[in-house]
Scaffold this motif. Sequence first.
Motif, PDB file in Angstrom:
ATOM      1  N   GLN A  80      11.487  -0.443  -3.222  1.00  0.00           N
ATOM      2  CA  GLN A  80      10.180  -0.134  -3.787  1.00  0.00           C
ATOM      3  C   GLN A  80       9.099  -1.138  -3.394  1.00  0.00           C
ATOM      4  O   GLN A  80       7.920  -0.808  -3.422  1.00  0.00           O
ATOM      5  CB  GLN A  80      10.262  -0.083  -5.318  1.00  0.00           C
ATOM      6  CG  GLN A  80      11.146   1.014  -5.854  1.00  0.00           C
ATOM      7  CD  GLN A  80      10.571   2.379  -5.575  1.00  0.00           C
ATOM      8  OE1 GLN A  80       9.378   2.593  -5.674  1.00  0.00           O
ATOM      9  NE2 GLN A  80      11.419   3.309  -5.195  1.00  0.00           N
ATOM     10  N   GLN A 133       8.440  -1.300   1.483  1.00  0.00           N
ATOM     11  CA  GLN A 133       7.181  -0.542   1.472  1.00  0.00           C
ATOM     12  C   GLN A 133       6.040  -1.367   2.054  1.00  0.00           C
ATOM     13  O   GLN A 133       5.194  -0.845   2.767  1.00  0.00           O
ATOM     14  CB  GLN A 133       6.801  -0.165   0.041  1.00  0.00           C
ATOM     15  CG  GLN A 133       7.811   0.676  -0.671  1.00  0.00           C
ATOM     16  CD  GLN A 133       7.439   2.132  -0.650  1.00  0.00           C
ATOM     17  OE1 GLN A 133       6.285   2.456  -0.445  1.00  0.00           O
ATOM     18  NE2 GLN A 133       8.399   2.990  -0.864  1.00  0.00           N
ATOM     19  N   GLN A 134       6.009  -2.640   1.703  1.00  0.00           N
ATOM     20  CA  GLN A 134       4.848  -3.461   2.050  1.00  0.00           C
ATOM     21  C   GLN A 134       5.022  -4.209   3.359  1.00  0.00           C
ATOM     22  O   GLN A 134       4.042  -4.524   4.022  1.00  0.00           O
ATOM     23  CB  GLN A 134       4.556  -4.475   0.936  1.00  0.00           C
ATOM     24  CG  GLN A 134       4.355  -3.862  -0.431  1.00  0.00           C
ATOM     25  CD  GLN A 134       3.142  -2.964  -0.484  1.00  0.00           C
ATOM     26  OE1 GLN A 134       2.209  -3.136   0.290  1.00  0.00           O
ATOM     27  NE2 GLN A 134       3.157  -2.007  -1.382  1.00  0.00           N
ATOM     28  N   MET A 160       4.525  -7.191  -6.065  1.00  0.00           N
ATOM     29  CA  MET A 160       3.976  -6.137  -5.212  1.00  0.00           C
ATOM     30  C   MET A 160       2.795  -6.690  -4.412  1.00  0.00           C
ATOM     31  O   MET A 160       2.726  -6.520  -3.181  1.00  0.00           O
ATOM     32  CB  MET A 160       3.506  -4.999  -6.120  1.00  0.00           C
ATOM     33  CG  MET A 160       2.991  -3.819  -5.390  1.00  0.00           C
ATOM     34  SD  MET A 160       4.393  -2.932  -4.805  1.00  0.00           S
ATOM     35  CE  MET A 160       3.889  -1.320  -5.102  1.00  0.00           C
ATOM     36  N   SER A 165       2.402  -7.531  -0.483  1.00  0.00           N
ATOM     37  CA  SER A 165       1.363  -6.902   0.324  1.00  0.00           C
ATOM     38  C   SER A 165       0.552  -7.962   1.081  1.00  0.00           C
ATOM     39  O   SER A 165       0.185  -7.761   2.240  1.00  0.00           O
ATOM     40  CB  SER A 165       0.491  -6.014  -0.562  1.00  0.00           C
ATOM     41  OG  SER A 165      -0.840  -6.377  -0.520  1.00  0.00           O
ATOM     42  N   GLY A 175       7.918   7.915  -3.629  1.00  0.00           N
ATOM     43  CA  GLY A 175       8.118   6.468  -3.552  1.00  0.00           C
ATOM     44  C   GLY A 175       6.898   5.757  -2.999  1.00  0.00           C
ATOM     45  O   GLY A 175       6.402   4.790  -3.580  1.00  0.00           O
ATOM     46  N   MET A 176       6.382   6.265  -1.870  1.00  0.00           N
ATOM     47  CA  MET A 176       5.239   5.633  -1.233  1.00  0.00           C
ATOM     48  C   MET A 176       4.002   5.722  -2.128  1.00  0.00           C
ATOM     49  O   MET A 176       3.269   4.758  -2.292  1.00  0.00           O
ATOM     50  CB  MET A 176       4.972   6.321   0.088  1.00  0.00           C
ATOM     51  CG  MET A 176       4.150   5.539   1.049  1.00  0.00           C
ATOM     52  SD  MET A 176       3.584   6.619   2.345  1.00  0.00           S
ATOM     53  CE  MET A 176       2.258   7.475   1.558  1.00  0.00           C
ATOM     54  N   GLY A 203       3.999   3.254  -5.043  1.00  0.00           N
ATOM     55  CA  GLY A 203       3.632   1.906  -4.639  1.00  0.00           C
ATOM     56  C   GLY A 203       2.127   1.754  -4.493  1.00  0.00           C
ATOM     57  O   GLY A 203       1.529   0.808  -5.011  1.00  0.00           O
ATOM     58  N   ILE A 250      -0.619  -0.595  -6.706  1.00  0.00           N
ATOM     59  CA  ILE A 250      -1.540  -1.574  -6.116  1.00  0.00           C
ATOM     60  C   ILE A 250      -2.967  -1.259  -6.554  1.00  0.00           C
ATOM     61  O   ILE A 250      -3.720  -2.144  -6.976  1.00  0.00           O
ATOM     62  CB  ILE A 250      -1.429  -1.575  -4.583  1.00  0.00           C
ATOM     63  CG1 ILE A 250      -0.138  -2.281  -4.179  1.00  0.00           C
ATOM     64  CG2 ILE A 250      -2.621  -2.280  -3.962  1.00  0.00           C
ATOM     65  CD1 ILE A 250      -0.076  -2.670  -2.750  1.00  0.00           C
TER      66      ILE A 250
END
Lengths: 284, 69
Positions: free
Chosen positions: A96, A100-101, A270, A274, B42-43, B46, B50
């Motif tokens: 997750q 993803q990042q 997160m 990023s 899922g994407m 995320g 943010i």
Amino acid sequence: MSDEAIHAAAGEDCHLFGDNNCGFEEVAPGVEAFFPDPILEFGLPLTAGITKYTLLLVVSVLLVMGFWYITTRKSAVVPGRLQSVAEMLVTFIRDQVTRQQMGKEGDKYLPLMVTLFLFLFSMNVMGIIPGLQLPVTSHIAFPAALAVYVYVMWNAIGIKRHGVAGHFVARVVPGGAPKWILPLLVPIEIAQNFIARPVTHALRPFAAMLSGHLLLAVFAVGGWYMLNLGAGGFLSVLSVGYSGIALVAFIVFTGFELFIMALQAYVFIMLASSYLGEALEGAH
Amino acid sequence: MDIEGNLNLIGYGLAAIGPGIGVGLIFGLGVQAIARQPEARGMLQGQMLIGFALTEVLALIGLVLAFVL
């Protein structure tokens, strides 16, 4: 709720329907809950000595260490019940957050992100453990130290990957913008990426925990304030009803706070990944 | 009638309107996007979180300033 607030509420005999016509504002918790008296003072300038925060920090570090000791003490290829809890956490954060990042490259930073998440979460959770009840992150110093660490790290990674010029140009010059607008955009990007970003990164868990803790303290102190069995007759019944509502709200918001605590820790890593992902990627 | 208290709180209440609308838009549109394309969940989650974090911090800055100023 802080000790001082409990004592203030209990000591002054200040209740709803009381004789001395006492208002809630006299016992309402305020920011003083976040400045506990030092347990041990060294008299050094600009230090607060050892306060409740320091003790809770040690407790939360021990909590994280204990978690990993218990779950991975007897690691096996086929995980047991406890080990699969730890594995689920790591897999969740990998799928997750880091993948993803940062893509596949981010697997290198997966241990860091898992550690940051658990550490922040345990520091937050101190706020609802009975008897401790003060989130460590409600003092700006603790999230700020972690945010500075991430800030230094993403700059270091970017400089190592793309060189000093490459990293800073990629950060302050937005890709695809026409030349004539750059004098306007570059200062905004500098303020955004190098000033606002670390400040808000630290401020986010801090402010969320501060407000959440105050909310819980208001319900706890308010419930105690409204409970007045000596008011006599109907008023006693009414006060029990009022404080019952406050108790229910306290319990509901405690559950809600637990969710917010996990969410803030998650959002922190997160954003950290990023930022790291941007630094890895270079110009975009 | 006397009203006492701090004007900062009214300011904070006004300042929380913007982030409130923003967070609502982010999650509303996020849920809509997931409903249209469940496999991208899922994407999208995320990205939603943010965006949520970046918007929420405005309200939190307001809260901190309400105490500080």
